[in-house]
Enzyme design. Structure first.
Site, PDB file in Angstrom:
ATOM      1  N   LEU A   1     -46.275 -36.902  -2.321  1.00 46.29           N
ATOM      2  CA  LEU A   1     -46.200 -35.346  -1.610  1.00 46.29           C
ATOM      3  C   LEU A   1     -44.939 -35.314  -0.689  1.00 46.29           C
ATOM      4  O   LEU A   1     -45.032 -35.389   0.186  1.00 46.29           O
ATOM      5  CB  LEU A   1     -47.407 -35.065  -0.702  1.00 46.29           C
ATOM      6  N   HIS A   2     -43.797 -35.260  -1.681  1.00 49.37           N
ATOM      7  CA  HIS A   2     -42.413 -35.227  -0.838  1.00 49.37           C
ATOM      8  C   HIS A   2     -42.473 -33.655  -0.641  1.00 49.37           C
ATOM      9  O   HIS A   2     -43.204 -32.768  -0.696  1.00 49.37           O
ATOM     10  CB  HIS A   2     -41.361 -35.637  -1.651  1.00 49.37           C
ATOM     11  N   MET A   3     -41.206 -33.131  -0.069  1.00 58.07           N
ATOM     12  CA  MET A   3     -40.838 -31.935   0.349  1.00 58.07           C
ATOM     13  C   MET A   3     -41.438 -30.851  -0.418  1.00 58.07           C
ATOM     14  O   MET A   3     -41.965 -29.825   0.097  1.00 58.07           O
ATOM     15  CB  MET A   3     -39.151 -31.743   0.606  1.00 58.07           C
TER      16      MET A   3
END
Length: 87
Positions: A14-16
């Site tokens: 769950l990156h940017m």
């Protein structure tokens, strides 16, 4: 309250971008939405908290929803996580 545990499947975790998509979708619901990651509970409507949690691929996340539209919110949250956010 309703809850379900799901596994993060997208390679980058769950990156940017997926964190932003997830938080934006969860703000559409009036109920409280919480992510439980290894015992740490975070507000799923906050993109910064999601990013700070460093949720990696393969992590098991329990989505907890509590409120009027909890079932709909849980269904959407699970759908987003299981789909890999289109990545």
């Amino acid at each position: 309250m309703v809850a379900q545990t799901v596994k993060v499947v997208n390679e980058q975790g769950l990156h940017m971008r997926p964190a932003g998509v997830f938080a934006k979708e969860m703000t559409k619901f009036s109920c409280a939405v919480t992510l439980d990651v290894a015992g740490k509970k975070i507000n799923a409507k906050s993109v910064m908290l999601i990013i700070a949690a460093c949720i990696k691929c393969g992590a098991e996340v329990t989505v907890e929803c509590d409120g009027a539209d909890e079932k709909e919110a849980l269904a959407k949250a699970v759908e987003l996580i299981e789909s890999g956010f289109g990545e």
